[in-house]
Structure formats: C-alpha cells, structure tokens
Design an enzyme around this catalytic site. Structure first.
Site, PDB file in Angstrom:
ATOM      1  N   GLY A   1      92.809  43.362 -39.558  1.00 59.08           N
ATOM      2  CA  GLY A   1      92.618  42.344 -40.583  1.00 59.08           C
ATOM      3  C   GLY A   1      92.114  42.927 -41.885  1.00 59.08           C
TER       4      GLY A   1
ATOM      5  CB  ILE B   1      91.704  38.115 -36.170  1.00 59.51           C
ATOM      6  CG1 ILE B   1      91.697  38.597 -37.625  1.00 59.51           C
ATOM      7  CG2 ILE B   1      90.289  37.977 -35.655  1.00 59.51           C
ATOM      8  CD1 ILE B   1      91.064  37.638 -38.631  1.00 59.51           C
TER       9      ILE B   1
ATOM     10  CB  ALA C   1     105.571  30.955 -41.844  1.00 61.04           C
TER      11      ALA C   1
ATOM     12  N   GLY D   1      95.827  40.233 -45.012  1.00 61.63           N
ATOM     13  CA  GLY D   1      95.550  41.067 -46.183  1.00 61.63           C
ATOM     14  C   GLY D   1      94.058  41.217 -46.432  1.00 61.63           C
TER      15      GLY D   1
ATOM     16  CB  CYS E   1     102.389  33.883 -33.432  1.00 60.34           C
ATOM     17  SG  CYS E   1     103.319  33.570 -34.932  1.00 60.34           S
TER      18      CYS E   1
HETATM   19  C1  LIG Z   1     104.662  39.753 -42.343  1.00 60.03           C
HETATM   20  C2  LIG Z   1     103.791  39.725 -41.123  1.00 60.03           C
HETATM   21  C3  LIG Z   1     104.361  39.658 -39.856  1.00 60.03           C
HETATM   22  C4  LIG Z   1     103.558  39.633 -38.711  1.00 60.03           C
HETATM   23  N1  LIG Z   1     104.144  39.592 -37.483  1.00 60.03           N
HETATM   24  C5  LIG Z   1     103.365  39.657 -36.370  1.00 60.03           C
HETATM   25  C6  LIG Z   1     103.970  39.724 -35.079  1.00 60.03           C
HETATM   26  O1  LIG Z   1     105.193  39.750 -34.923  1.00 60.03           O
HETATM   27  N2  LIG Z   1     103.126  39.761 -34.005  1.00 60.03           N
HETATM   28  C7  LIG Z   1     101.759  39.777 -34.124  1.00 60.03           C
HETATM   29  O2  LIG Z   1     101.059  39.834 -33.114  1.00 60.03           O
HETATM   30  N3  LIG Z   1     101.178  39.749 -35.344  1.00 60.03           N
HETATM   31  C8  LIG Z   1     101.946  39.693 -36.454  1.00 60.03           C
HETATM   32  N4  LIG Z   1     101.355  39.678 -37.692  1.00 60.03           N
HETATM   33  C9  LIG Z   1      99.871  39.720 -37.782  1.00 60.03           C
HETATM   34  C10 LIG Z   1      99.363  41.147 -38.009  1.00 60.03           C
HETATM   35  O3  LIG Z   1      99.701  42.002 -36.931  1.00 60.03           O
HETATM   36  C11 LIG Z   1      97.841  41.164 -38.184  1.00 60.03           C
HETATM   37  O4  LIG Z   1      97.209  40.681 -37.029  1.00 60.03           O
HETATM   38  C12 LIG Z   1      97.370  40.312 -39.361  1.00 60.03           C
HETATM   39  O5  LIG Z   1      98.312  40.344 -40.412  1.00 60.03           O
HETATM   40  C13 LIG Z   1      96.022  40.774 -39.908  1.00 60.03           C
HETATM   41  O6  LIG Z   1      96.060  42.129 -40.294  1.00 60.03           O
HETATM   42  P1  LIG Z   1      96.399  42.616 -41.799  1.00 60.03           P
HETATM   43  O7  LIG Z   1      95.493  41.865 -42.728  1.00 60.03           O
HETATM   44  O8  LIG Z   1      96.139  44.099 -41.785  1.00 60.03           O
HETATM   45  O9  LIG Z   1      97.830  42.298 -42.042  1.00 60.03           O
HETATM   46  C14 LIG Z   1     102.140  39.677 -38.845  1.00 60.03           C
HETATM   47  C15 LIG Z   1     101.570  39.736 -40.126  1.00 60.03           C
HETATM   48  C16 LIG Z   1     102.364  39.753 -41.248  1.00 60.03           C
HETATM   49  C17 LIG Z   1     101.718  39.826 -42.623  1.00 60.03           C
END
Ligand SMILES: Cc1cc2nc3c(=O)[nH]c(=O)nc-3n(C[C@H](O)[C@H](O)[C@H](O)COP(=O)(O)O)c2cc1C
EC number: 1.3.-.-
Length: 317
Positions: free
Chosen positions: A249, A191, A70, A217, A128
């Site tokens: 994702g 997503i 967050a 993750g 978000c």
């Molecule tokens: C630390 C962190 C910061 C994130 N900040 C943003 C953001 O600024 N804008 C956004 O659209 N998604 C943000 N996300 C979401 C990621 O872009 C992504 O959609 C989500 O984490 C799922 O992918 P992953 O499992 O590969 O991380 C963030 C995720 C994490 C873990």
C-alpha cells in the site's frame, strides 16, 4: 555487507515483491521486473475462465498520489495464463500466481491448476472491492467465516503454500487474519485497495467506468501501515499465530519499505508506484534500502523487523 534475504513462507533474496495486478499479466513484463531485482513476483489475479473486466476508464490518478481502479479482474483465464507463464521457465525469481474466484470450488480449481503447473505458492485474492459489475464491496475478506471456508478448501485440495490477501474495508482486520491463519494461511498480505469513488465536477458523473473502485498509491500508505500494525500487534501479543506478513500500500521509496519492516513486515509489495517510477523503481528502492541499512548499521532485515511494534506495545500496557 548487507544481506537482504527474507522468508515469506518461501525464501526470497530480498523483501521487495511485485504486487498483484500491476504489470503482472504478461510474461515479458514479469521478466523485466525480475531483472530489476524484485525478490518475488505476484501475478495479476486469475480466475477459472477468461474475464473481460469492466468498462473503461479502469485506472485513473484522480490527484497526486490518489489512484482509483476498477479493472474487474480482467484476465485470460487460468489455462491460457499458465501457457503465458511458460515463457518464464528460466527465471529464478519466485513467481506467485494470484488466484481469484466467486466460490470455494473456483478457488480450489484455479489453485490446483497452478499447483499442477509446478508453482509452490499462490496468493488468494479474497479482497478485490469491485470484482462484479457495479459492485460496491461485499468481498470474501469482509466475512471471517467465508474467509475460513475458502482457505480451508484450498488447503485441503492442494499442498500449496498460501498467502491470503486481506481487505482494509473491515471493522476488525485482526478477526479476518485470525480466521485465515486458523484455516491454514502460511502468510498474510495486506492491504488490497480501499473502497472509493470520484466524480468529475464538469461532466457531473463518476470517473470510473464501473462507477465504484478501489484507491491505491502513496495516499493509502499510512492506512496500510495501520492495518499491518494491528495484525502485527495481535501476533506479538500471542492473540494470533505468527506467520509471515507482506505489507502492501503506497510504497514508493526505500524509507517506506523500512517503515513497513519496522511495523513487522517480512515482505513489502509495490504496486501503484510503478506508474510513477517505472520498473526501475525496484532497483532504485533496493539500492536505497541497502544504503539505509548500511548507514544505520543493520546487516539483515530481522535486526529491525517489528522494532516499532515492540515500542508501541510498551506504550499500550
Ligand atoms: C491497476 C490495479 C490493479 C490491481 N489488480 C489487483 C489484482 O488483480 N489482484 C489483487 O489482489 N490486487 C490488485 N490490485 C491491488 C494491489 O495489488 C495493491 O494491493 C493495492 O493497489 C495497494 O498497493 P499500492 O498502493 O502499492 O498499489 C490492483 C491495484 C491496481 C492499482
């Protein structure tokens, strides 16, 4: 020879994309991700004015593969960020700013600034789950009509190509995708994080400074795949117009990228797994993907894109 090039509304040399928010706020790090071979870089989400974000802790791995964050859209504001991105003028990898805001006006203003600074495509982060302090959700992407209004407004005031990033925290993601596409989205990414909460049993309070957060993750990969498949199936069935899809994702390995492409993805974004594999995860996955395609006799991603979707459709008749 394997040709990894794809089209997500703009041409990319390969389908691997840096997901928004992970490493995307400094020019130096974005440059390193480009050097590791990513096909495109999506930046941290940027608002009109600077935001400090939520109280620490903001990112925690609560168990293997389960990441909660967050951050609260901490960012330097659009003008300072455009100055930061100036240092990337020589980089040839497409840079896609992510735009966030609380109103149609803010989305339009931030997107217009990026357009004036020379960018061709932005991602609209309407999903978000914890942008306001202590917020438990209620994102724009949970409301098809608000989604339509924001996308339409940005389309009207800019000629940018738009990726619209959807939330998994909905009953029917196809309905929201339909609104976004109808309003002019050039691509859909999905997503964003999944609404989540963790409590420390010893301290007896939630672990995140903001209490509520979003899960990401490897633990969310199958959920992302399911949402991607729902939208891809609706496109195959002609229920919604076909636009490029970016799967996001839990992607950690070349096999995962292959899975997303089998489910209809044109691009595949990598976020949290960078925390495990560092920036080299891009070069490692690219090498793995090339090898896998070579071993399976594929020369281009379109030769297997959506194959699992076609199979699923034959079973659903
Ligand atoms: C630390 C962190 C910061 C994130 N900040 C943003 C953001 O600024 N804008 C956004 O659209 N998604 C943000 N996300 C979401 C990621 O872009 C992504 O959609 C989500 O984490 C799922 O992918 P992953 O499992 O590969 O991380 C963030 C995720 C994490 C873990």
């Amino acid at each position: 020879m394997v040709d990894l090039s794809v089209d997500i509304g703009i041409p990319l040399k390969n389908p691997l994309i840096l997901a928004s928010g992970i490493l995307g706020s400094s020019a130096g790090i974005l440059k390193r991700v480009a050097e590791a071979g990513a096909g495109a870089l999506i930046t941290k989400s940027i608002t009109q004015d600077p935001r400090e974000g939520h109280e620490n802790p903001t990112v925690i791995e609560v168990s293997e593969g389960v990441i909660l964050n967050a951050i609260g859209l901490a960012n330097p504001g659009v003008d300072a960020f455009i100055r930061e991105l100036d240092a990337l003028k020589g980089v040839r990898t497409p840079i896609i700013p992510s735009v966030a805001g609380n109103s149609e006006d803010e989305f339009a203003t931030v997107a217009s600034r990026f357009e004036d600074a020379g960018f061709r495509m932005v991602e609209l982060n309407i999903s978000c789950p914890h942008s306001l302090p202590l917020s438990t959700g209620n994102t724009i992407a949970q409301d098809p009509e608000r989604t339509r209004a924001i996308v339409k407004t940005v389309k009207e005031v800019t000629s940018l190509r738009l990726i619209v990033k959807l939330s998994p925290n909905v009953t029917d993601i196809v309905e929201v995708a339909a609104s976004a596409i109808d309003a002019g989205a050039d691509a859909i990414s999905l997503i964003n994080t999944i609404e989540a909460l963790e409590v420390d049993p010893w301290v007896e309070i939630p672990v995140l400074g903001n209490i509520f957060g979003g899960q990401s993750g490897p633990s969310i990969r199958c959920i992302a795949q399911r949402k991607l498949a729902e939208v891809a199936l609706a496109m195959e069935d002609g229920k919604i117009e076909r636009v490029p899809l970016i799967g996001v994702g839990g992607v950690r390995r070349a096999e995962d990228v292959f899975r997303f492409i089998l489910l209809g993805a044109d691009g595949v974004a990598i976020g949290s797994s960078i925390l495990y594999g560092d920036i080299e995860i891009f070069s490692d996955i690219l090498r793995g993907l090339e090898q896998m395609m070579h071993d399976k006799g594929y020369a281009r991603p379109e030769e297997f894109r959506g194959k699992a979707i076609s199979w699923i459709r034959t079973r659903m008749r």
